[in-house]
Design a protein around this motif. Structure first.
Motif, mmCIF file in Angstrom:
data_model
loop_
_atom_site.group_PDB
_atom_site.id
_atom_site.type_symbol
_atom_site.label_atom_id
_atom_site.label_comp_id
_atom_site.label_asym_id
_atom_site.label_seq_id
_atom_site.Cartn_x
_atom_site.Cartn_y
_atom_site.Cartn_z
ATOM 1 N N ALA A 226 43.983 1.865 65.697
ATOM 2 C CA ALA A 226 43.268 0.602 65.885
ATOM 3 C C ALA A 226 43.386 -0.297 64.652
ATOM 4 C CB ALA A 226 41.798 0.868 66.201
ATOM 5 N N PHE A 227 43.290 0.302 63.469
ATOM 6 C CA PHE A 227 43.303 -0.480 62.236
ATOM 7 C C PHE A 227 44.709 -0.905 61.827
ATOM 8 C CE2 PHE A 227 39.147 1.584 60.496
ATOM 9 C CZ PHE A 227 38.415 0.847 61.414
ATOM 10 N N HIS A 228 45.716 -0.062 62.115
ATOM 11 C CA HIS A 228 47.099 -0.354 61.741
ATOM 12 C C HIS A 228 47.942 -0.400 63.005
ATOM 13 C CE1 HIS A 228 45.280 1.571 58.222
ATOM 14 N NE2 HIS A 228 46.108 0.855 57.492
ATOM 15 N N GLY A 229 48.687 -1.448 63.178
ATOM 16 C CA GLY A 229 49.514 -1.524 64.383
ATOM 17 C C GLY A 229 50.234 -2.843 64.479
ATOM 18 N N GLN A 236 38.279 -5.479 67.925
ATOM 19 C CA GLN A 236 36.864 -5.831 67.943
ATOM 20 C C GLN A 236 36.049 -4.746 67.240
ATOM 21 O OE1 GLN A 236 36.283 -6.334 72.204
ATOM 22 N NE2 GLN A 236 36.325 -8.561 71.966
ATOM 23 N N LEU A 237 35.198 -5.173 66.304
ATOM 24 C CA LEU A 237 34.389 -4.223 65.542
ATOM 25 C C LEU A 237 32.916 -4.562 65.653
ATOM 26 C CD1 LEU A 237 36.341 -4.014 62.142
ATOM 27 C CD2 LEU A 237 36.619 -2.552 64.137
ATOM 28 N N SER A 238 32.088 -3.525 65.688
ATOM 29 C CA SER A 238 30.650 -3.664 65.463
ATOM 30 C C SER A 238 30.359 -2.928 64.166
ATOM 31 C CB SER A 238 29.845 -3.044 66.610
ATOM 32 O OG SER A 238 30.035 -3.774 67.801
ATOM 33 N N TYR A 239 29.643 -3.593 63.263
ATOM 34 C CA TYR A 239 29.370 -2.947 61.987
ATOM 35 C C TYR A 239 27.996 -3.345 61.470
ATOM 36 C CZ TYR A 239 30.472 -7.349 59.527
ATOM 37 O OH TYR A 239 30.466 -8.645 59.069
ATOM 38 N N ILE A 240 27.459 -2.479 60.601
ATOM 39 C CA ILE A 240 26.169 -2.742 59.968
ATOM 40 C C ILE A 240 26.436 -3.345 58.595
ATOM 41 C CG2 ILE A 240 24.027 -1.723 59.123
ATOM 42 C CD1 ILE A 240 24.457 0.538 61.154
ATOM 43 N N ASP A 241 26.003 -4.582 58.413
ATOM 44 C CA ASP A 241 26.191 -5.258 57.141
ATOM 45 C C ASP A 241 25.413 -4.524 56.052
ATOM 46 O OD1 ASP A 241 25.141 -7.386 55.040
ATOM 47 O OD2 ASP A 241 26.974 -8.193 55.922
ATOM 48 N N PHE A 242 26.107 -4.219 54.949
ATOM 49 C CA PHE A 242 25.494 -3.389 53.914
ATOM 50 C C PHE A 242 24.269 -4.048 53.288
ATOM 51 C CE2 PHE A 242 24.953 -1.782 49.596
ATOM 52 C CZ PHE A 242 24.923 -0.429 49.841
ATOM 53 N N ASP A 249 29.022 -8.307 65.024
ATOM 54 C CA ASP A 249 30.243 -8.126 65.810
ATOM 55 C C ASP A 249 31.294 -9.095 65.295
ATOM 56 O OD1 ASP A 249 29.152 -6.180 67.630
ATOM 57 O OD2 ASP A 249 28.071 -7.805 68.604
ATOM 58 N N VAL A 250 32.501 -8.608 65.162
ATOM 59 C CA VAL A 250 33.572 -9.454 64.652
ATOM 60 C C VAL A 250 34.872 -9.084 65.351
ATOM 61 C CG1 VAL A 250 34.175 -7.875 62.763
ATOM 62 C CG2 VAL A 250 34.665 -10.315 62.535
ATOM 63 N N THR A 251 35.709 -10.076 65.590
ATOM 64 C CA THR A 251 37.037 -9.848 66.157
ATOM 65 C C THR A 251 38.068 -10.185 65.091
ATOM 66 O OG1 THR A 251 36.308 -10.382 68.406
ATOM 67 C CG2 THR A 251 38.670 -10.474 67.960
ATOM 68 N N LEU A 252 38.882 -9.200 64.733
ATOM 69 C CA LEU A 252 39.903 -9.370 63.696
ATOM 70 C C LEU A 252 41.283 -9.387 64.329
ATOM 71 C CD1 LEU A 252 38.554 -6.810 61.062
ATOM 72 C CD2 LEU A 252 38.021 -9.235 61.248
ATOM 73 N N ARG A 253 42.135 -10.156 63.742
ATOM 74 C CA ARG A 253 43.526 -10.219 64.201
ATOM 75 C C ARG A 253 44.407 -9.573 63.138
ATOM 76 N NH1 ARG A 253 46.193 -15.698 66.711
ATOM 77 N NH2 ARG A 253 48.052 -14.742 67.634
#
Length: 519
Positions: A226-229, A236-242, A249-253
């Motif tokens: 998912a991270f490399h390709g 699409q990621l869901s993450y807890i802001d430190f 939620d963020v969508t990365l290209r």
């Protein structure tokens, strides 16, 4: 003639419902060739048996390898009893194999594991359709865990990127990460100008979902994929802001960018900050380049901050060589292991790349392994002032077994000791100044004034010379400095304090004397 163990199988009675399946070495079953698979396990077993820190019988390694299949099939069990190996799946006996006559014949045990793998895989439709690398990852990680809880199976592609060129073009979202205790993905660092960086992700964020799937249920290979390709593909990621602890939620290209194990920051006043993310095969070369660039970017280079926060280690030799870059003499570290090649004393050679200019090393609770050796050697040899919070305390040196499929099996083969012969494990590195208490500029100012006026006490020297038998006292000292919260403010204040130390000769000299002489 090949041993009869690989040509025949004791047929079980029909009441046992056993599968009659024992491929010859030349056979390819469900897309996997027995000989090729056996070679992978033979090499892994041989290296683990010969080089691991703790000697483990081959049959125990074999039994543990089969347990790795439990990730795919419930109730997988392999039992070594005398001259037979019984294999069960879901309560059914699917194989009863002759064990190798020689308990230390790794080639025989490798073939036995491969045969059992093909049996289990052939028995289950889902396993037949799964990628073989998932099977290798599961079984070899499980196998190596007997000798090392930190053991890793590095997939062929990932293994290449760890030892690639000095500047690797990476097609990814641009983070380094590790699993936390809850099996979520903890972001260790975000590479500058990467997709994650441009979207505002930061060190310490915790990824909980990837493309809508909980990361706790994902294999490491799925995460890597998912991270490399493919460039320009979306993730699409869901993450807890430190900092805020809010879920985002963020969508990365995914994009191609230049990644590096280090970053360089030119700071005001003629100072440079070198951030080392990990110790890969080219880290020393890049640190040298950074120093040269720092010289060229300033009228004068007055001091260096070496930032090891978040650095979980890597190749010990790289850390030792970087320490040697700033030292003229002294023992940097010692390693001791069962294999003769694991026993080494690393000594510094004359030649300081920055000619004695002051150095401050930044560490925290995530600084581990090779990064701890670098920090500790510069501290004990009086070359740098170490500030931050107590480091992780991982006194293990790992080596890599190069497997025939291009993957690597990483496992511990030595223990690390400092120049005084103290074991690093659980001890870690204690900074002369604990920065977790510095919450604002006033606290930073008060700290500096206390040091100058001799109202400052640090247990760093007491900690350094406490023997391993007094681990309770060592831990008590460590607990006196709480882990930092890794917030942006704490990171900024720690850097500000480091600059204050570098810019004040009296302060630097005082801290160095406390650290080395205990004054």
């Amino acid at each position: 003639m090949r041993r009869i163990i690989f040509a025949t199988i004791l047929l079980l009675s029909s009441t046992l419902n056993a599968q009659k399946y024992w491929p010859s070495d030349s056979q390819t079953i469900d897309g996997l060739n027995l000989e090729a698979v056996a070679e992978i396990y033979t090499v892994a077993l041989q290296d683990l048996y010969e080089k691991s820190l703790v000697e483990v019988p081959a049959e125990k390694l074999t039994s543990q390898a089969i347990r790795g299949f439990a990730q795919f099939l419930p109730n997988i069990r392999a039992t070594v009893a005398g001259s037979r190996v019984m294999l069960e799946a879901r309560g059914k006996v699917i194989g009863n194999f002759p064990a190798p006559d020689d308990k230390n014949d790794m080639n025989a045990w490798g073939h036995l594991i491969a045969t059992m793998l093909l049996n289990i895989r052939h028995y289950d439709k889902e396993l037949v359709s799964s990628h073989p690398e998932q099977l290798y990852y599961s079984t070899l990680t499980s196998l190596a865990s007997v000798v090392d809880p930190y053991a890793q199976y590095i997939y062929p592609k990932k293994a290449f990127t760890k030892t690639g060129s000095a500047k690797l073009i990476s097609t990814s979202i641009g983070i380094s990460y590790r699993r936390d205790k809850n099996k979520n993905i903890q972001v260790l660092s975000v590479f500058e100008n990467s997709p994650a960086f441009l979207k505002g992700m930061a060190d310490g964020d915790t990824i909980t979902k990837i493309n809508g799937k909980n990361v706790t249920s994902m294999y490491d290979e799925e995460v890597e994929t998912a991270f490399h390709g493919k460039t320009n593909a979306f993730v699409q990621l869901s993450y807890i802001d430190f900092v805020s602890r809010k879920t985002k939620d963020v969508t990365l290209r995914r994009a191609s960018f230049i990644s590096s194990p280090i970053d360089l920051k030119i700071l005001p006043g003629g100072f440079a900050q070198i951030i080392i993310h990990d110790f890969s095969i080219n880290t020393k070369e890049l640190v040298q380049e950074a120093i040269v660039h720092a010289y060229n970017s300033n009228d004068e280079l007055y001091g260096v901050i070496l930032d090891l926060r978040g650095n979980s280690g890597g190749l010990l030799e790289q850390a030792v060589e970087i320490a040697d870059m700033f030292l003229d003499s002294g023992v940097i570290a010692q390693t001791k292991g069962r294999h003769k090649s694991a026993n080494n004393v690393y000594k510094a050679k004359k030649g300081d790349l920055i000619n004695g200019r002051p150095m401050v090393v930044l560490v925290d609770q995530t600084t581990a392994s090779a990064a701890e050796i670098l920090a500790l050697s510069l501290q004990q040899l009086g070359r740098a002032v170490v500030i931050g919070t107590p480091t992780f305390g991982k006194g293990a040196v790992q080596t890599a077994s190069d497997l025939p499929n291009g993957a690597k099996l990483i496992f511990t083969w030595a223990e690390v000791y400092d120049r005084e012969g103290n074991f690093l494990d659980k001890r870690g590195v204690l900074p002369v100044i604990c920065t977790s208490s510095i919450k604002d500029l006033q606290a930073q100012y008060d700290m500096v004034e206390n040091i100058k006026s001799k109202r400052f006490n640090s247990p760093v020297l007491q900690w350094q010379y406490l023997p391993a038998e007094k681990m309770d006292e060592i831990q008590k000292i460590r607990q006196g400095c709480k882990p930092s919260d890794l917030s942006e403010d704490n990171i900024a204040f720690t850097q500000s304090l480091a600059l204050s130390i570098l810019g004040d000769k009296e302060l630097y000299k005082k801290l160095m004397s406390i650290q080395v002489k205990g004054e």
